[in-house]
Scaffold this motif. Sequence first.
Motif, PDB file in Angstrom:
ATOM      1  N   SER A 252       0.869  -1.177   0.000  1.00 21.84           N
ATOM      2  CA  SER A 252       0.000   0.000   0.000  1.00 21.84           C
ATOM      3  C   SER A 252       0.905   1.226   0.000  1.00 21.84           C
ATOM      4  O   SER A 252       1.545   1.537   1.010  1.00 21.84           O
ATOM      5  N   ASP A 253       0.955   1.921  -1.132  1.00 25.18           N
ATOM      6  CA  ASP A 253       1.914   3.025  -1.253  1.00 25.18           C
ATOM      7  C   ASP A 253       1.296   4.185  -2.031  1.00 25.18           C
ATOM      8  O   ASP A 253       0.071   4.264  -2.172  1.00 25.18           O
ATOM      9  N   SER A 254       2.138   5.071  -2.546  1.00 28.57           N
ATOM     10  CA  SER A 254       1.633   6.289  -3.200  1.00 28.57           C
ATOM     11  C   SER A 254       0.748   6.016  -4.400  1.00 28.57           C
ATOM     12  O   SER A 254      -0.055   6.871  -4.786  1.00 28.57           O
ATOM     13  N   ARG A 255       0.861   4.850  -5.001  1.00 23.72           N
ATOM     14  CA  ARG A 255      -0.019   4.505  -6.113  1.00 23.72           C
ATOM     15  C   ARG A 255      -1.473   4.462  -5.659  1.00 23.72           C
ATOM     16  O   ARG A 255      -2.387   4.682  -6.465  1.00 23.72           O
ATOM     17  N   TYR A 256      -1.690   4.185  -4.378  1.00 19.57           N
ATOM     18  CA  TYR A 256      -3.045   4.001  -3.852  1.00 19.57           C
ATOM     19  C   TYR A 256      -3.535   5.190  -3.017  1.00 19.57           C
ATOM     20  O   TYR A 256      -4.696   5.560  -3.120  1.00 19.57           O
ATOM     21  N   TRP A 257      -2.659   5.758  -2.176  1.00 19.31           N
ATOM     22  CA  TRP A 257      -3.148   6.817  -1.277  1.00 19.31           C
ATOM     23  C   TRP A 257      -2.563   8.190  -1.556  1.00 19.31           C
ATOM     24  O   TRP A 257      -2.964   9.178  -0.952  1.00 19.31           O
ATOM     25  N   GLY A 258      -1.617   8.297  -2.488  1.00 23.05           N
ATOM     26  CA  GLY A 258      -1.199   9.621  -2.927  1.00 23.05           C
ATOM     27  C   GLY A 258       0.183  10.059  -2.485  1.00 23.05           C
ATOM     28  O   GLY A 258       0.996   9.267  -2.008  1.00 23.05           O
ATOM     29  N   PHE A 259       0.426  11.348  -2.639  1.00 25.20           N
ATOM     30  CA  PHE A 259       1.737  11.923  -2.341  1.00 25.20           C
ATOM     31  C   PHE A 259       1.957  12.002  -0.828  1.00 25.20           C
ATOM     32  O   PHE A 259       1.019  12.173  -0.053  1.00 25.20           O
ATOM     33  N   LEU A 260       3.234  11.904  -0.450  1.00 26.57           N
ATOM     34  CA  LEU A 260       3.598  11.970   0.967  1.00 26.57           C
ATOM     35  C   LEU A 260       4.247  13.311   1.257  1.00 26.57           C
ATOM     36  O   LEU A 260       5.276  13.667   0.670  1.00 26.57           O
ATOM     37  N   SER A 261       3.661  14.071   2.184  1.00 27.38           N
ATOM     38  CA  SER A 261       4.255  15.343   2.597  1.00 27.38           C
ATOM     39  C   SER A 261       5.534  15.088   3.388  1.00 27.38           C
ATOM     40  O   SER A 261       5.596  14.192   4.240  1.00 27.38           O
ATOM     41  N   GLU A 262       6.575  15.878   3.135  1.00 24.40           N
ATOM     42  CA  GLU A 262       7.814  15.745   3.893  1.00 24.40           C
ATOM     43  C   GLU A 262       7.579  16.000   5.387  1.00 24.40           C
ATOM     44  O   GLU A 262       8.344  15.530   6.228  1.00 24.40           O
ATOM     45  N   ASP A 263       6.527  16.737   5.727  1.00 23.44           N
ATOM     46  CA  ASP A 263       6.222  16.984   7.137  1.00 23.44           C
ATOM     47  C   ASP A 263       5.830  15.703   7.867  1.00 23.44           C
ATOM     48  O   ASP A 263       5.865  15.649   9.098  1.00 23.44           O
ATOM     49  N   ASN A 264       5.427  14.678   7.120  1.00 22.38           N
ATOM     50  CA  ASN A 264       5.036  13.407   7.732  1.00 22.38           C
ATOM     51  C   ASN A 264       6.226  12.497   8.014  1.00 22.38           C
ATOM     52  O   ASN A 264       6.068  11.455   8.649  1.00 22.38           O
ATOM     53  N   LEU A 265       7.405  12.866   7.535  1.00 23.24           N
ATOM     54  CA  LEU A 265       8.573  12.013   7.706  1.00 23.24           C
ATOM     55  C   LEU A 265       8.971  11.891   9.180  1.00 23.24           C
ATOM     56  O   LEU A 265       8.959  12.874   9.922  1.00 23.24           O
TER      57      LEU A 265
END
Length: 302
Positions: A252-265
């Motif tokens: 389950s990755d960006s293909r399914y739920w979208g872009f990841l904000s760097e703030d979430n790192l």
Amino acid sequence: MEKVTQSTTSSTVVEPYVKSKKYKSYLKLLFYTLVVAIILRMFFVEVFKIPTDSMANTLMNGDYVVVDKISFGIKSPRYIPFSDCQIPQIFFPALKKPQRGDIVVFHYPGDRDRLESEKPMSFIKRCVAVGGDTVKIVNKILYVNDIHFPIIPTELYSHSLLRPNCVTDSMFPPGSRFNPDYYGPVIVPKKGDVINISLENINQWKTLIEREGHSVCSSQKGIILIDGSKTDKYVIKHNYLFVLGDNRDNSSDSRYWGFLSEDNLIGKAVLIYWSWDTQLPARNFFGRISTINWERVCKIIR
């Protein structure tokens, strides 16, 4: 006889005092050790257990990894310790930016059409693209900016290829006609990008805009309101990444739920410090001991 009596009496007075002083020093040492451990865990390094095979064969179920929390910028905790209560974060400057190929640990932002995750979860994936990059997958082969992304030796595929015209409805963004093996192209947004928005594409951007703290409303008359103001443009507030699991057919990755904000790192995974079979119950300690994978212990993550 008197001297012996005095000596005995003296020892019975001093001994409890000495023991009490030792106990206090032990407690102080324990307290300071605990404080240092908590500070290290909150701001500098953290340990995570790999619970799934989404990163196989790079990281396996049962691996325990050390995560460097300094490189991408020290952050104050997102949640009150030992609770699910979210609190405002303080961000400190990053030593470096996430790079393509980094294996990153992050707070799961939530499903494709949800503002946030139903419960706090930490994910681990490989960053394959940064803000401004164009991502495309053709016949399972990943291209970033039209260049074949370097093959990862531990990359895993388990399913047969899908046909190009096969559509998977759960893919990101909503309404796209992508599937996991034929995906994109999509452009990863970065801070300062100006997005032209319309009724045709607002569903693709709505969740991202709302995660950046704005309200979005649209009408059949072609009017789009952001925070109550009519507009046809939106300026991206954060930098984003595109992440994939090395086990491409089971992730389950960006293909399914979208872009990841760097703030979430949370940080970068750097070391497997332990590895054994966690499928065995914890009470079967000696059984687990027999499953230790010594080849993976103290292995640098690449």
